[in-house]
Design a protein around this motif. Sequence first.
Motif, PDB file in Angstrom:
ATOM      1  N   LEU A 280       0.823  -1.211   0.000  1.00  0.00           N
ATOM      2  CA  LEU A 280       0.000   0.000   0.000  1.00  0.00           C
ATOM      3  C   LEU A 280       0.857   1.260   0.000  1.00  0.00           C
ATOM      4  O   LEU A 280       0.520   2.251  -0.659  1.00  0.00           O
ATOM      5  CB  LEU A 280      -0.967  -0.003   1.181  1.00  0.00           C
ATOM      6  CG  LEU A 280      -2.136  -0.976   1.012  1.00  0.00           C
ATOM      7  CD1 LEU A 280      -2.837  -1.214   2.341  1.00  0.00           C
ATOM      8  CD2 LEU A 280      -3.113  -0.453  -0.036  1.00  0.00           C
TER       9      LEU A 280
ATOM     10  N   LEU B 106       1.995   1.609  -3.548  1.00  0.00           N
ATOM     11  CA  LEU B 106       0.881   2.069  -4.373  1.00  0.00           C
ATOM     12  C   LEU B 106       0.524   3.527  -4.077  1.00  0.00           C
ATOM     13  O   LEU B 106       0.107   4.260  -4.976  1.00  0.00           O
ATOM     14  CB  LEU B 106      -0.348   1.180  -4.149  1.00  0.00           C
ATOM     15  CG  LEU B 106      -0.235  -0.255  -4.659  1.00  0.00           C
ATOM     16  CD1 LEU B 106      -1.411  -1.089  -4.169  1.00  0.00           C
ATOM     17  CD2 LEU B 106      -0.136  -0.272  -6.177  1.00  0.00           C
ATOM     18  N   GLY B 107       0.709   3.937  -2.835  1.00  0.00           N
ATOM     19  CA  GLY B 107       0.442   5.321  -2.458  1.00  0.00           C
ATOM     20  C   GLY B 107       1.314   6.300  -3.219  1.00  0.00           C
ATOM     21  O   GLY B 107       0.877   7.396  -3.590  1.00  0.00           O
TER      22      GLY B 107
ATOM     23  N   GLN C 265      -0.071   7.561  -6.336  1.00  0.00           N
ATOM     24  CA  GLN C 265      -1.207   8.473  -6.199  1.00  0.00           C
ATOM     25  C   GLN C 265      -0.781   9.934  -6.122  1.00  0.00           C
ATOM     26  O   GLN C 265      -1.620  10.826  -6.247  1.00  0.00           O
ATOM     27  CB  GLN C 265      -2.019   8.129  -4.936  1.00  0.00           C
ATOM     28  CG  GLN C 265      -2.460   6.689  -4.827  1.00  0.00           C
ATOM     29  CD  GLN C 265      -3.245   6.236  -6.031  1.00  0.00           C
ATOM     30  OE1 GLN C 265      -4.204   6.877  -6.436  1.00  0.00           O
ATOM     31  NE2 GLN C 265      -2.843   5.122  -6.604  1.00  0.00           N
TER      32      GLN C 265
ATOM     33  N   LEU D  75      -7.968   9.360  -4.451  1.00  0.00           N
ATOM     34  CA  LEU D  75      -7.468   8.324  -3.544  1.00  0.00           C
ATOM     35  C   LEU D  75      -8.499   7.244  -3.217  1.00  0.00           C
ATOM     36  O   LEU D  75      -8.253   6.422  -2.343  1.00  0.00           O
ATOM     37  CB  LEU D  75      -6.993   8.958  -2.225  1.00  0.00           C
ATOM     38  CG  LEU D  75      -5.633   9.624  -2.244  1.00  0.00           C
ATOM     39  CD1 LEU D  75      -5.321  10.232  -0.884  1.00  0.00           C
ATOM     40  CD2 LEU D  75      -4.547   8.645  -2.635  1.00  0.00           C
TER      41      LEU D  75
ATOM     42  N   THR E 231      -9.618   4.386  -4.578  1.00  0.00           N
ATOM     43  CA  THR E 231      -9.204   2.983  -4.648  1.00  0.00           C
ATOM     44  C   THR E 231      -8.169   2.685  -3.574  1.00  0.00           C
ATOM     45  O   THR E 231      -8.262   1.668  -2.877  1.00  0.00           O
ATOM     46  CB  THR E 231      -8.642   2.662  -6.051  1.00  0.00           C
ATOM     47  OG1 THR E 231      -9.656   2.953  -7.014  1.00  0.00           O
ATOM     48  CG2 THR E 231      -8.237   1.204  -6.161  1.00  0.00           C
ATOM     49  N   TRP E 232      -7.181   3.571  -3.433  1.00  0.00           N
ATOM     50  CA  TRP E 232      -6.142   3.358  -2.426  1.00  0.00           C
ATOM     51  C   TRP E 232      -6.756   3.374  -1.033  1.00  0.00           C
ATOM     52  O   TRP E 232      -6.430   2.525  -0.201  1.00  0.00           O
ATOM     53  CB  TRP E 232      -5.049   4.427  -2.542  1.00  0.00           C
ATOM     54  CG  TRP E 232      -3.866   4.147  -1.664  1.00  0.00           C
ATOM     55  CD1 TRP E 232      -2.754   3.428  -2.004  1.00  0.00           C
ATOM     56  CD2 TRP E 232      -3.683   4.533  -0.292  1.00  0.00           C
ATOM     57  NE1 TRP E 232      -1.893   3.351  -0.928  1.00  0.00           N
ATOM     58  CE2 TRP E 232      -2.436   4.023   0.132  1.00  0.00           C
ATOM     59  CE3 TRP E 232      -4.446   5.254   0.613  1.00  0.00           C
ATOM     60  CZ2 TRP E 232      -1.939   4.220   1.409  1.00  0.00           C
ATOM     61  CZ3 TRP E 232      -3.938   5.444   1.892  1.00  0.00           C
ATOM     62  CH2 TRP E 232      -2.710   4.935   2.287  1.00  0.00           C
TER      63      TRP E 232
END
Length: 194
Positions: A80, A83-84, A87, A162, A164-165
């Motif tokens: 995460l 993945l962040g 973003q 944000l 989905t995250w």
Amino acid sequence: GTDQVVAPSVTNQPAVNGGLDTTQIGLFVAAGLLAENLAGRNLEVWAGVLDDLQWPGVDVADRDIIRGAARTPVDSRADLLSLGRLQLAPMVQILNKATDGSGLLEQARARLANLIQLRRTGGGIDQPETVLTSFERALDNADFDAAFAAATMWSSAGLDGLETWLTAAQRRHDLDQAVNRLVAVFVQNAAGQS
């Protein structure tokens, strides 16, 4: 091959397999579940053992969260955080998007900002620029909890980018909390029996 933890068999007998009782097995299971969760690995084996133990003292909501994570794995904190990072650019673009009614100077700043990803700094703790900086700093420091808090503030401010995250991070947050409460239950049970 893959590493696989073999969980002990469980019965309602006071002592099983080498003299371990259900309290000791509960502690073993809690420790295994905690370790696997922290590593972001599959929790299916541990959920099965907890089903055998009948989830003693565990809140139904926590049981359901852990069972759900065993069926549909939850992204790890490390994943995460990675993945962040992806973003950040869309967040900067959202922050710098000029509204239709903005003046010529604001539109020029927005166009320039989109080219060089210009960000304003300063402002209050709940200002979008500050929240973005907090999110980025949390990612830099590998601090999932701070990144989750900043993302929640970003979303609460009505800003996009944000969703989905944040959904995946909420699942991770909820699972971590459920596992921590389960571990506390088993430790308290063991402490009460010593």
